[in-house]
Write an enzyme that holds these catalytic residues in place. Structure first.
Site, mmCIF file in Angstrom:
data_model
loop_
_atom_site.group_PDB
_atom_site.id
_atom_site.type_symbol
_atom_site.label_atom_id
_atom_site.label_comp_id
_atom_site.label_asym_id
_atom_site.label_seq_id
_atom_site.Cartn_x
_atom_site.Cartn_y
_atom_site.Cartn_z
ATOM 1 C CB ALA A 161 -10.297 -2.896 -0.370
ATOM 2 N N GLY A 162 -7.657 -4.892 -1.510
ATOM 3 C CA GLY A 162 -7.376 -5.995 -2.440
ATOM 4 C C GLY A 162 -6.895 -7.239 -1.715
ATOM 5 C CD GLN A 163 -5.976 -12.369 -4.479
ATOM 6 O OE1 GLN A 163 -5.984 -13.390 -3.803
ATOM 7 N NE2 GLN A 163 -5.319 -12.259 -5.611
ATOM 8 N NE ARG A 165 5.958 -3.014 -23.154
ATOM 9 C CZ ARG A 165 7.250 -3.184 -23.365
ATOM 10 N NH1 ARG A 165 7.942 -3.981 -22.589
ATOM 11 N NH2 ARG A 165 7.853 -2.573 -24.360
ATOM 12 C CG ASN A 179 -0.361 0.256 -13.696
ATOM 13 O OD1 ASN A 179 -0.824 0.157 -12.577
ATOM 14 N ND2 ASN A 179 -0.499 -0.690 -14.612
ATOM 15 C CG ASN A 213 3.432 -6.794 -11.148
ATOM 16 O OD1 ASN A 213 4.584 -6.510 -10.934
ATOM 17 N ND2 ASN A 213 2.868 -7.929 -10.746
ATOM 18 C CG ASP A 263 10.353 -12.348 -8.596
ATOM 19 O OD1 ASP A 263 9.420 -12.994 -9.097
ATOM 20 O OD2 ASP A 263 10.378 -11.106 -8.544
ATOM 21 N NE ARG A 265 6.416 -16.598 -6.764
ATOM 22 C CZ ARG A 265 5.720 -15.727 -7.497
ATOM 23 N NH1 ARG A 265 6.331 -14.993 -8.430
ATOM 24 N NH2 ARG A 265 4.421 -15.596 -7.326
ATOM 25 C CG HIS A 302 8.105 -8.658 -10.325
ATOM 26 N ND1 HIS A 302 8.240 -9.899 -9.753
ATOM 27 C CD2 HIS A 302 6.774 -8.468 -10.481
ATOM 28 C CE1 HIS A 302 7.043 -10.418 -9.562
ATOM 29 N NE2 HIS A 302 6.134 -9.569 -10.000
HETATM 30 P P1 NAI Z 1 -6.377 -6.834 -6.232
HETATM 31 O O1 NAI Z 1 -7.003 -6.518 -7.543
HETATM 32 O O2 NAI Z 1 -6.981 -7.863 -5.345
HETATM 33 O O3 NAI Z 1 -6.274 -5.495 -5.370
HETATM 34 C C1 NAI Z 1 -5.825 -4.290 -5.903
HETATM 35 C C2 NAI Z 1 -6.503 -3.186 -5.134
HETATM 36 O O4 NAI Z 1 -5.950 -1.943 -5.555
HETATM 37 C C3 NAI Z 1 -8.023 -3.088 -5.385
HETATM 38 O O5 NAI Z 1 -8.698 -3.122 -4.145
HETATM 39 C C4 NAI Z 1 -8.184 -1.749 -6.088
HETATM 40 O O6 NAI Z 1 -9.404 -1.098 -5.765
HETATM 41 C C5 NAI Z 1 -6.970 -0.991 -5.560
HETATM 42 N N1 NAI Z 1 -6.589 0.169 -6.367
HETATM 43 C C6 NAI Z 1 -6.627 0.316 -7.708
HETATM 44 N N2 NAI Z 1 -6.245 1.550 -8.057
HETATM 45 C C7 NAI Z 1 -5.924 2.198 -6.921
HETATM 46 C C8 NAI Z 1 -5.479 3.512 -6.642
HETATM 47 N N3 NAI Z 1 -5.287 4.401 -7.611
HETATM 48 N N4 NAI Z 1 -5.249 3.834 -5.348
HETATM 49 C C9 NAI Z 1 -5.470 2.945 -4.361
HETATM 50 N N5 NAI Z 1 -5.909 1.697 -4.569
HETATM 51 C C10 NAI Z 1 -6.139 1.329 -5.840
HETATM 52 O O7 NAI Z 1 -4.862 -7.186 -6.567
HETATM 53 P P2 NAI Z 1 -3.778 -7.915 -5.633
HETATM 54 O O8 NAI Z 1 -3.859 -9.380 -5.851
HETATM 55 O O9 NAI Z 1 -3.884 -7.388 -4.259
HETATM 56 O O10 NAI Z 1 -2.433 -7.429 -6.332
HETATM 57 C C11 NAI Z 1 -2.046 -6.063 -6.298
HETATM 58 C C12 NAI Z 1 -0.906 -5.820 -7.266
HETATM 59 O O11 NAI Z 1 0.249 -6.508 -6.857
HETATM 60 C C13 NAI Z 1 -1.163 -6.259 -8.702
HETATM 61 O O12 NAI Z 1 -0.664 -5.265 -9.568
HETATM 62 C C14 NAI Z 1 -0.330 -7.507 -8.836
HETATM 63 O O13 NAI Z 1 0.041 -7.734 -10.185
HETATM 64 C C15 NAI Z 1 0.859 -7.137 -7.984
HETATM 65 N N6 NAI Z 1 1.697 -8.241 -7.546
HETATM 66 C C16 NAI Z 1 3.069 -8.026 -7.502
HETATM 67 C C17 NAI Z 1 3.921 -8.995 -7.072
HETATM 68 C C18 NAI Z 1 5.404 -8.755 -7.042
HETATM 69 O O14 NAI Z 1 6.115 -9.725 -6.788
HETATM 70 N N7 NAI Z 1 5.939 -7.567 -7.280
HETATM 71 C C19 NAI Z 1 3.414 -10.304 -6.652
HETATM 72 C C20 NAI Z 1 1.980 -10.432 -6.697
HETATM 73 C C21 NAI Z 1 1.167 -9.418 -7.126
#
Ligand code: NAI
Length: 328
Positions: A13-15, A98, A105, A131, A159, A162, A187
């Site tokens: 449900a996240g972004q 940290r 996590n 992350n 990365d 990018r 990362h």
């Molecule tokens: P967001 O906050 O919009 O969505 C995260 C979702 O995870 C939320 O809907 C939340 O309810 C859910 N969630 C939390 N704990 C959970 C669990 N135990 N089980 C199932 N779902 C759970 O965040 P967004 O923007 O979607 O980003 C998600 C992650 O991806 C973040 O940690 C962000 O830092 C990371 N990220 C990593 C990148 C990479 O290159 N490796 C690039 C961009 C973001």
């Protein structure tokens, strides 16, 4: 026709989930001949929002979408899973150290690793996006002793992409002219985007740039800090580009990298290039027949050595911290 593949997405449900699910369901993850069954894992408070996304997925009438299950139970979410995209994670909030971040996590990735261990299909492939991705992947992997370690990977493809784009813009060349770019390490801001082994139109990329100052003081920090720049500009973190990178990562893992090219993946080290065995670090990899292999035999000069070592040292610190917390 092919059997449906079970794809589990956490944080559905996240972004990123919103940018990712429609592309998976349309066939971009595994190919236009492979039906998918989606499993969406969310925390209880976000299950309703995931149901809303599922309604929209239904409304797309994707021919390849074989079904959608939504749950807040990792055991159900990972039962029979073939491809697991671990996106949901606990973000760093203000004042969080940290150690707190790693512990929060750990509370997510330890039970998910255990559930994968208990129920995943034999061919399971796991990509950790949430992350700190490399160390979250290490936590999940360490708690899934019956799954081959190499199935756990962390995303550095954003990365990589990018860096491709920055280089193409600098040189005024097409993206298709660039080959063999590598992201090494974590990362994080310490990652090392390496142009010394990359090629532009068959020529060495660092030589084509011919500007060490740009490489060190513009290119590397621009790539490493791109996430923060997106937040600054958009008021929200990278989501569509992150989802796109997740699609690229799994697609290449399953379908192979192009002949004469490679990509970057965070994977458990086998000790190559002096990266301690077991750390989940980004390497240049070639994918073929559904497997990846680290590209061997690259000469690492002193500049690159220092950059790789610094990022790997950070990974080792993160590993020691989660070990100290009893998470691995
Ligand atoms: P967001 O906050 O919009 O969505 C995260 C979702 O995870 C939320 O809907 C939340 O309810 C859910 N969630 C939390 N704990 C959970 C669990 N135990 N089980 C199932 N779902 C759970 O965040 P967004 O923007 O979607 O980003 C998600 C992650 O991806 C973040 O940690 C962000 O830092 C990371 N990220 C990593 C990148 C990479 O290159 N490796 C690039 C961009 C973001």
């Amino acid at each position: 026709s092919k059997a449906a593949v079970n794809v589990t997405v956490t944080g559905a449900a996240g972004q990123i989930g919103y940018a990712l699910l429609f592309r998976i369901a349309s066939g971009q993850l595994l190919g236009a001949d492979t039906p998918v069954r989606l499993r969406l894992l969310e925390i209880p408070q976000a299950v309703k929002a995931a149901e809303g996304t599922a309604m929209e997925l239904d409304d797309c009438a994707f021919p390849l979408l074989d079904g959608i299950d939504i749950t807040d139970d990792p055991k159900k979410a990972f039962d029979g899973v073939n491809v697991a995209l671990l996106v949901g994670a606990r973000p760093r909030t203000k004042g969080m150290e940290r150690g707190d971040l790693l512990e929060a996590n750990g509370g997510i990735f330890k039970p998910q690793g255990e559930a994968i261990n208990a129920g995943a299909a034999d061919d399971v492939r796991i990509l950790v996006v949430g992350n700190p991705a490399n160390t979250n992947a290490l936590i999940a992997q360490s708690n899934a002793p019956d799954v081959p370690a190499e199935r756990f990977t962390a995303m550095t493809r954003l990365d990589h992409n990018r860096a491709m784009s920055q280089l193409a813009q600098k040189l005024g060349v097409a993206l298709t002219d660039i080959k063999k770019l590598t992201i090494w390490g974590n990362h994080s801001a310490t990652q090392y985007p390496d142009l010394f082994h990359a090629e532009v139109g068959g020529r060495n990329a660092a030589e084509a740039v011919g500007d060490q100052d740009w490489l060190e003081n513009t290119f590397i920090p621009t790539v490493a800090k791109r996430g923060a720049a997106i937040i600054e500009a958009r008021g929200a973190s990278s989501a569509a580009s992150a989802a796109n990178a997740a699609i690229d990562h799994v697609h290449d893992w399953v379908n192979g990298t192009a002949e004469g090219d490679w990509t970057s993946m965070g994977i458990p080290s086998d000790g190559s290039y002096g990266v301690p065995e077991g750390l989940i670090s980004s390497f240049p990899v070639v994918c073929k027949d559904g497997k990846y292999e680290i590209v061997q035999g690259l000469e690492i000069d002193e500049f690159s050595r220092k950059k790789i070592d610094a990022s790997v040292a950070e990974l080792a610190e993160e590993r020691d911290a989660v070990k100290g917390l009893g998470l691995i």
